[in-house]
Every structure is written in structure tokens, then in C-alpha cells.
Write an enzyme that holds these catalytic residues in place. Structure first.
Site, PDB file in Angstrom:
ATOM      1  N   ASP A   1     -61.241  16.421 -14.485  1.00 57.86           N
ATOM      2  CA  ASP A   1     -62.031  15.542 -15.173  1.00 57.86           C
ATOM      3  C   ASP A   1     -63.172  16.755 -16.100  1.00 57.86           C
ATOM      4  OD1 ASP A   1     -63.798  13.383 -16.157  1.00 57.86           O
ATOM      5  OD2 ASP A   1     -65.053  13.558 -14.111  1.00 57.86           O
TER       6      ASP A   1
ATOM      7  N   ASP B   1     -64.657   6.964 -18.667  1.00 56.27           N
ATOM      8  CA  ASP B   1     -65.904   6.065 -18.182  1.00 56.27           C
ATOM      9  C   ASP B   1     -66.083   4.791 -18.993  1.00 56.27           C
ATOM     10  OD1 ASP B   1     -66.026   7.917 -16.245  1.00 56.27           O
ATOM     11  OD2 ASP B   1     -67.880   8.903 -17.412  1.00 56.27           O
TER      12      ASP B   1
ATOM     13  N   GLU C   1     -62.905  18.051 -21.657  1.00 54.94           N
ATOM     14  CA  GLU C   1     -63.025  17.943 -23.008  1.00 54.94           C
ATOM     15  C   GLU C   1     -63.330  19.331 -23.614  1.00 54.94           C
ATOM     16  OE1 GLU C   1     -64.593  15.654 -21.224  1.00 54.94           O
ATOM     17  OE2 GLU C   1     -62.703  14.421 -21.251  1.00 54.94           O
TER      18      GLU C   1
HETATM   19  C1  GLC Z   1     -67.209  11.667 -14.838  1.00 53.07           C
HETATM   20  C2  GLC Z   1     -65.896  10.870 -14.674  1.00 53.07           C
HETATM   21  C3  GLC Z   1     -65.888  10.053 -13.578  1.00 53.07           C
HETATM   22  C4  GLC Z   1     -66.354  10.643 -12.314  1.00 53.07           C
HETATM   23  C5  GLC Z   1     -68.046  11.290 -12.538  1.00 53.07           C
HETATM   24  C6  GLC Z   1     -68.248  11.946 -11.508  1.00 53.07           C
HETATM   25  O1  GLC Z   1     -68.118  10.747 -15.353  1.00 53.07           O
HETATM   26  O2  GLC Z   1     -65.344  10.277 -15.990  1.00 53.07           O
HETATM   27  O3  GLC Z   1     -64.712   9.284 -13.385  1.00 53.07           O
HETATM   28  O4  GLC Z   1     -66.677   9.897 -11.408  1.00 53.07           O
HETATM   29  O5  GLC Z   1     -67.572  12.035 -13.764  1.00 53.07           O
HETATM   30  O6  GLC Z   1     -67.584  13.052 -11.043  1.00 53.07           O
END
Ligand code: GLC
Length: 763
Positions: free
Chosen positions: A401, A475, A404
Site C-alpha cells: 500500500d 480508497d 505511489e
Molecule cells: C490506505 C489504504 C487502505 C488502508 C489504509 C490503512 O488508505 O488505501 O486500504 O486501509 O491506508 O493502512
């Protein structure tokens, strides 16, 4: 206009000298031509493909050069303007000759006035240093471009490729999102082709937003480097793009099951309770995701010992119940002396630096954090090896995650120093491949250490990331607009090479409603990655949160998915060869049907299943369109003639589904997790018509299938209702002992001795 001064024909390319620029036109095969100008550099996407030496010729025209292959004729003119024709001389794609029609220049003053109120304005009026303008003939539809918001057909919109984590609810006007996949397919009345602009800097795509006379793509930095990909069908164009950038490797079978996740499962106890509830409520589930809460202070490759007394034992006991655990890993490494990952990275020079050579820091979940320089092989190897910590815990997949990379203290400046292997590079160049390289490191680590087929999920991507990871769309919010967006977004990701994708079912941000959750599971159960995930602090959305009626409808769709597991697996098996996605817009198979050029609310799974979900709050009827041909209503078995619209009752528990005539769809019995039962009998759900289907069977986990250790069954149905099943490739034990044939609402068992059987379904 710059004139061609000189040219040199080589084995597979021609080098052209213009007054002050050099260009190269490369023939990859008779339908793929690369146009290049710039510095020598290695592609991050086109890495493993090989084409046989092409057959082509070059001749001088009256004032241009003419390159010919078996399928194309390319005229290269002064100013490096190129026109592409088929062999009969029909125009396929021409460069635009006029000037861009910029209606109003955006001035510094306008920018500052608009930003004064907090709005952002993208300056689309700039001329770009590299700009390829193609003439629009009027009937173009554009597809692909990754995960962009909005609708299926990108005609009339402007986009940028710059991987972006933007937490506000995503709307049609967003120009960029988490993924940068600079590939699009152009569909015209009489032809189809694709363009892949392989440039990792920020790139721009104006698909007729500025004018109906042309569309353009370009960048301020990097190379002019694009591939023109011709084909007779969209599928052929997509397959060629996948040949260039790599297909999706067959995933482990269990990954196709249901995944339950939430940011906020804080403790070992919560996970255990969740798992036992999944089983007691009989909602099939293969996988539970652990979000950042499992870590010690959000430090990657650590475990929070306060909330998890014995994570290894807990994971082991969950695995006995059929659950596989996935952990999140972010790239940001907490800046903390004494924390081994930070210390090792500092000692070895693994982190990105400022131009002055200090380690660059920004803020992410752990607070001050530093960023691994994934462009370097050494760093990727180090990261890869760190996966061992999670494998030792019993983890079966990694969820990458924030890659980017996201940063909470403003964006990383363009000049932060990263590497492109041993070459010093910049954030500006490496930004769009940061997630791609992190996924690659993770994939290679798991492949090496675990030996099974790696399961990696990534949020950020570049073209070719499909080789390493599955992806989710980040998200989204629990709003109807985002359920509606899910269909075109996932379809366009498939048309951009990312076949293994899904959305957060139920929505990540904001509060879901029971109705929204149900309509979402009715779409989500068909998306390749099948995960319910939600944000901390939002309304809980596990299947049982809204009472028995909602639970039972939810279960019905999870069970449907589990029945269809072998169909999904077969699509992946075939996809590794063909590059075709699992979830497909109707236009992919019905490219001459104008009705589906903009079909945003229906999709296909493979070629056989058409899903027409309800995507509007309160609606209980669906206006369904079926392409020409015969179809069968999945729920009633009723035959429906395609080629028109009709209204289908669609109460909350019903998602309209249609099966193409002549389809053969393999099913498994419902299991609580994949592998719960030993499947000796394959169910074949057969629909009248003429058809052929190939089904694959292997160990579901390892790469042995690549050495031939799989079975391939060919199943065919002729128009006299004669069904034949034969084992075309026998490389795996056990072979099915029999088949359960489902035909016109009746079930019958047939034994299989391992070679071939034929039976008349009406007999
Ligand atoms: C980011 C991710 C999400 C995750 C959050 C906490 O917003 O896109 O899926 O739950 O981080 O890690």
C-alpha cells in the site's frame, strides 16, 4: 518543418536523421511499430518479450519514406509526422497537421485566483516538449488508461499519469489516480489499434477534450517512445500489448475466494472472533487481511506484541480452519535508530536522498519515514529477503500500500534522488514506477523464498505491473457513485493489462448502507479480486452487520462465486497465454455493436457470463441490454433473444445474470474455503447451443503447471446436443472421476475413465 536528412535501415529498425533530432522506427512484428527519439534507456515494462525477426521493407516515396510490413504501411514524413495505413491503403491513423486549438490560455493569475479559494486547476493549455497529436476522424472511442475515474469510453476527457493518493471521494474530473498505465485502445468504425506511450515521467493524455479534430499525448521530460499496435479486434490489440508488457501469471486458486478485511482489526482476539463468525455464519471465506494495526508502531516487518500474544500460533490455528492471512506492507520505513530495517537501510545506502546526499524524509503512518530506493537491484533484493519475516509467521500474501509513494507532508520534491539501477535518477522519473518496483521486489522475494505462486496486491502500478501483482482501486467511498464507477474502472483496468483487480466491496471511506453493501456484493462477487474492506471509523460492513436478511443475500453471492471458482481459474489459466482479462466490457467481444461502446452498467466475465447489476439506490428493475444472439437467464433458465433492451425484475436479492447460448461453465460445489473438499466430480453447467470449452486442473499453488503438470479437458457441445469431454493433456493426478451434468434444470452423473466420453444430453 524539420526535413529528413538521412536514414539508415538496420535489421529491425530505421534510424532517421532530421536537422537537429534523431528518430528511430522499429518494427517489432507486422502489426507493432515503435516510434522513438531520445536517450538510451531501459523500459520498466517491456522486459521479457521476444519477437521473431520481422519481414519488412523501406522505400523512398516522392517526399517521404515508406515502411511496409505484411499488415501495415507507414509513411514517415518531414517533421516526423507519421501516417499509418493498412495494406489496401485504408487510413488507420494519421498525425494531425494543424496547430492545437487552445481556446484560452491559463495564466498564472487565473491559477492563483482559483487556488486562492482552495481549488486546484490543471493547466491543460500548455504545449508539451514531447507531444504526439493524432488526427481524429470523428468516430473514435478510447478505452484503457488504467484506473481513471469516470466512464468506460475516455473520449472527451483529459488525464495525467502521475500516481496519486487523493483521499477525497473520486469524481469524473480527477485527472489522475493511483496507477499510471499509459496505454489506450482506439476503436473506430472500421479499425482498431492501441498506443502505448512508454514514458515514466508525468504524461498527459488529451482524448479530444481540447478539440474534436485531434487527440494527443505527451510529456515534458523523458523520451518520445510509443508503440503503435494494430489488430483486427480489440482482443488482438490487447493481446499484443500484453505480449509486450507481460501477462498475468496464474494465481494460487485460493486467492480467488472471498477476502475479508478492515482497517481496525486491532487484536489477535478480534481476528479469531472474525474467523469463527465467518464459519458459523457459513459465509465462505479464504482470506483475512491484516492492515497496519498488526505492526509495532507501523514499522514494516515488525509485529505488535501488545495486541498479538502469539501471532504465529494464531495464524497456524486459523490456517487449520482454512484461512490464509495477508499482511499490509507500506514502503515508508520509520526513521528510528535501533529499528533494524531503518539501521540496515541507512548503513547500506538503501534510501532515497536529497540532492545534497542526506536521507530524504517525509511523513507517513509511522511519522517521519524514509523511502527505499526500489530502482536499485540491491534494494529490491534486500526488500525481497525481508518477506521471510512474514513467511515465517505463516503469512500467505503481501498487500503493498501507499506506494505511489504517498506522503503526508506534501509531495516528494521532483529532485529527490532515486536510482534507475546504477544510474542516478530522480523522483520525477521514478515516481510512476515506484509501486511497480516495490511489487516486483515483493513478487521476486515471495517466489524465491516461498516457491508457491506469489500473491501480491499493490495500489500503485505502471504498465506491466500485472506480472507481479494484483491490484485494488484504493480508497473508494461507500457511495452509489463509486459502485457505479467500479464497473467501468475495473473494465478499463482489464483493457490496460491489469486483469486481477477489485474494488473495496461496500466502500472504504464513509458509511455503507445495507442496500449499497448488497448491490456491491452482487458486482463484487464477479470481480477477480473479491475483497470487502473498509476504513477505520466507518460503519462496520462484515456480512452479518445488518441482520439475517442481508446476511443471507450476501451469502448467496459469495456462494455463487465459490461455485464459479473453476470458471475463474480457467480464465486466469487462459489469460496467462492470451492476455485477455477476466472481467470485460461488452465492447471487447462486440466491437461492432454501437450500443455497447458506452455500456457502463453491464460487463462480461470471460465470454459466457453477462452481468447486468443494479447500481442505483432504490431500483428494483434493471434495463438490460444483451448483444445479438441467444442468451439464458441464469436464474430462470429462460431463453432470451439478444440485440435489444428489456426490463428485468431485480429485487434486492437478484442481480440479473445471462449466459451465452452454447456455454459450458464448470462449477465446484460450495465450500467454506477452497480446498475444503476433495473435488472428484466436476459440475458442468451447460446451456443449449454450440460451444467448446477448455478446463484446467493442477495443484492450484505451485509453478509445476509450467512444466506440463496440469490436465486440460476439452468439452464440446454440438447443435445436436452431443456433449464430448476428452482429456487433451494429462499431466496431473488425480483426473476427475466423473462429471455432474446440469442441463435444462436437470442433473445427471456420468463417470469418466480418463480419456473421453460422449453423451447425448437429450437422450
Ligand atoms: C490506505 C489504504 C487502505 C488502508 C489504509 C490503512 O488508505 O488505501 O486500504 O486501509 O491506508 O493502512
Amino acid at each position: 518543418m524539420e526535413k529528413i536528412i538521412d536514414y539508415k535501415k538496420k535489421k529491425n529498425n530505421v534510424k532517421l536523421q532530421f536537422a537537429d533530432k534523431k528518430y528511430r522506427v522499429e518494427v517489432l512484428d507486422s502489426k507493432i511499430i515503435r516510434f522513438f527519439s531520445g536517450k538510451k534507456s531501459t523500459s520498466f515494462s517491456v522486459t521479457e518479450c521476444e519477437f521473431p525477426e520481422p519481414c519488412w521493407s523501406l522505400e523512398e516515396g516522392s517526399n517521404n519514406l515508406i515502411l511496409k510490413t505484411d499488415d501495415l504501411m507507414v509513411e514517415i514524413n518531414d517533421g516526423f509526422l507519421v501516417d499509418i495505413f493498412d495494406t489496401s491503403g485504408k487510413v488507420i491513423c494519421r498525425d494531425y497537421r494543424g496547430k492545437r486549438q487552445i481556446s484560452s490560455k491559463i495564466t498564472e493569475e487565473t491559477l492563483s485566483i482559483i487556488s486562492g479559494e482552495g481549488h486546484s486547476l490543471v493547466d491543460k493549455s500548455r504545449e508539451l516538449n514531447i507531444q504526439v497529436c493524432k488526427k481524429m476522424d470523428g468516430d473514435e472511442c478510447f478505452y484503457g488508461l488504467g484506473d481513471k475515474t469516470g466512464f468506460l469510453n475516455k473520449r472527451g476527457y483529459y488525464y495525467e499519469m502521475w500516481n496519486s493518493d487523493l483521499p477525497e471521494p473520486q469524481v469524473d474530473s480527477f485527472v489522475s489516480l493511483y496507477k499510471s498505465i499509459p496505454f489506450f485502445i482506439v476503436l473506430k468504425d472500421d479499425c482498431v489499434f492501441g498506443i502505448f506511450f512508454d514514458n515514466t515521467y508525468k504524461t498527459c493524455f488529451n482524448m479530444g477534450q481540447e478539440s474534436d479534430d485531434y487527440y494527443y499525448f505527451g510529456a515534458d521530460k523523458g523520451n518520445l517512445d510509443y508503440y503503435f499496435i494494430y489488430g483486427s479486434t480489440m482482443s488482438e490489440v490487447l493481446s499484443s500489448y500484453m505480449k509486450l508488457t507481460g501477462t498475468v501469471p496464474l494465481p494460487q486458486m485460493w486467492t480467488l475466494g472471498y477476502h475479508q478485511s478492515r482497517w481496525g482489526y486491532d487484536t489477535e482476539e478480534q481476528i479469531k472472533t472474525l474467523a469463527s463468525r465467518m464459519r458459523s455464519e457459513k459465509v465462505p471465506c479464504d482470506c483475512i487481511h491484516l492492515d497496519i494495526d498488526y505492526m509495532d508502531n507501523y514499522k514494516v516487518f515488525t509485529w505488535n506484541k501488545k495486541n498479538y500474544l502469539n501471532p504465529k500460533a494464531a495464524i497456524k490455528s486459523l490456517s487449520k480452519q482454512g484461512f490464509k492471512m495477508i499482511t499490509i506492507i507500506d514502503p515508508g520505513v520509520k526513521k528510528e535508530k535501533g529499528y533494524h530495517i531503518y539501521d540496515e537501510g541507512v548503513a547500506e545506502g538503501y534510501f532515497a536522498t536529497t540532492p545534497k546526499g542526506k536521507i530524504y524524509k517525509n511523513k507517513v503512518w509511522p511519522g517521519d519515514s524514509v523511502f527505499p530506493d526500489f530502482g536499485k537491484e540491491k534494494v529490491r533484493k534486500w526488500w525481497a529477503n525481508n518477506q521471510q519475516f512474514l513467511l515465517d509467521m505463516g503469512i500467505r500474501g503481501i498487500w503493498n500500500d501507499m506506494n505511489e509513494p504517498a506522503s503526508f507532508n506534501g509531495p516528494l520534491p521532483d529532485d529527490v534522488v532515486f536510482h534507475d539501477e546504477e544510474r542516478v535518477s530522480t523522483h520525477e522519473k521514478m515516481h510512476n514506477v515506484y509501486g511497480h518496483l516495490m511489487a516486483k521486489a515483493t513478487y521476486e522475494g515471495l517466489k524465491d523464498l516461498d516457491k508457491r505462486r506469489p500473491f501480491v496486491i499493490t495500489r500503485a502500478c505502471y504498465a506491466g505491473s500485472q506480472k507481479y501483482a494484483t491490484a485494488w482501486t484504493g480508497d473508494n467511498h461507500s457511495i452509489w457513485a463509486h459502485l457505479q464507477m467500479a464497473v467501468p474502472q475495473l473494465c478499463n483496468l482489464g483493457l490496460s493489462g491489469m486483469s486481477y483487480v477489485g474494488t473495496d466491496i461496500g466502500g472504504f471511506g464513509s458509511d455503507t448502507t445495507p442496500e449499497l453493501l448488497l448491490r456491491w456484493i452482487e458486482v463484487g462477487c464477479f470481480s477477480p479480486l473479491f475483497r470487502n474492506h473498509s476504513g477505520r471509523g466507518t460503519r462496520e460492513q462484515e456480512p452479518w452487520q445488518f441482520g439475517d436478511e442481508v446476511l443471507s443475500i450476501y451469502r448467496k453471492y459469495v456462494e455463487l462465486r465459490y461455485r464459479l471458482i473453476p470458471y475463474y481459474y480457467d480464465l486466469f489459466f487462459k489469460g496467462e497465454q492470451t492476455g485477455l482479462p477476466v472481467m470485460r466490457p461488452l465492447i471487447l467481444h462486440y466491437q461492432n455493436d454501437k450500443e455497447v461502446q458506452n455500456k457502463n452498467d453491464e460487463f462480461l466475465v470471460g465470454e459466457s457470463i453477462l452481468v447486468a447489476p443494479v447500481l442505483m439506490q432504490g431500483e428494483t428493475k434493471k434495463m438490460v441490454y444483451l448483444p445479438a444472439g441467444d442468451w439464458f437467464d441464469y436464474w430462470t433458465g429462460e431463453k432470451v433473444q439478444g440485440g435489444d433492451y428489456f426490463l428485468r425484475d431485480a429485487p434486492l436479492d437478484l442481480c440479473p445474470i445471462y449466459i451465452k447460448a452454447g456455454s459450458i461453465i464448470p462449477n465446484f460445489p460450495v465450500q467454506q474455503f477452497i480446498g475444503e473438499q476433495n473435488i472428484e466430480n466436476l459440475i458442468l453447467d451447460i446451456y443449449p447451443g454450440k460451444g467448446e470449452y477448455h478446463h484446467f486442473q493442477d495443484d492450484g499453488e505451485t509453478f509445476a503447471y509450467r512444466e506440463g503438470k496440469y490436465n486440460e479437458y476439452k468439452i464440446s457441445l454440438d447443435d445436436q446436443n452431443l456433449l464430448t469431454v476428452s482429456l487433451e493433456h494429462n499431466g496431473y493426478e488425480p483426473v476427475y472421476k466423473g462429471f455432474t451434468i446440469m442441463w435444462k434444470g436437470k442433473e445427471r452423473q456420468v463417470a469418466f475413465s480418463g480419456s473421453s466420453i460422449s453423451l447425448n444430453l437429450e437422450g
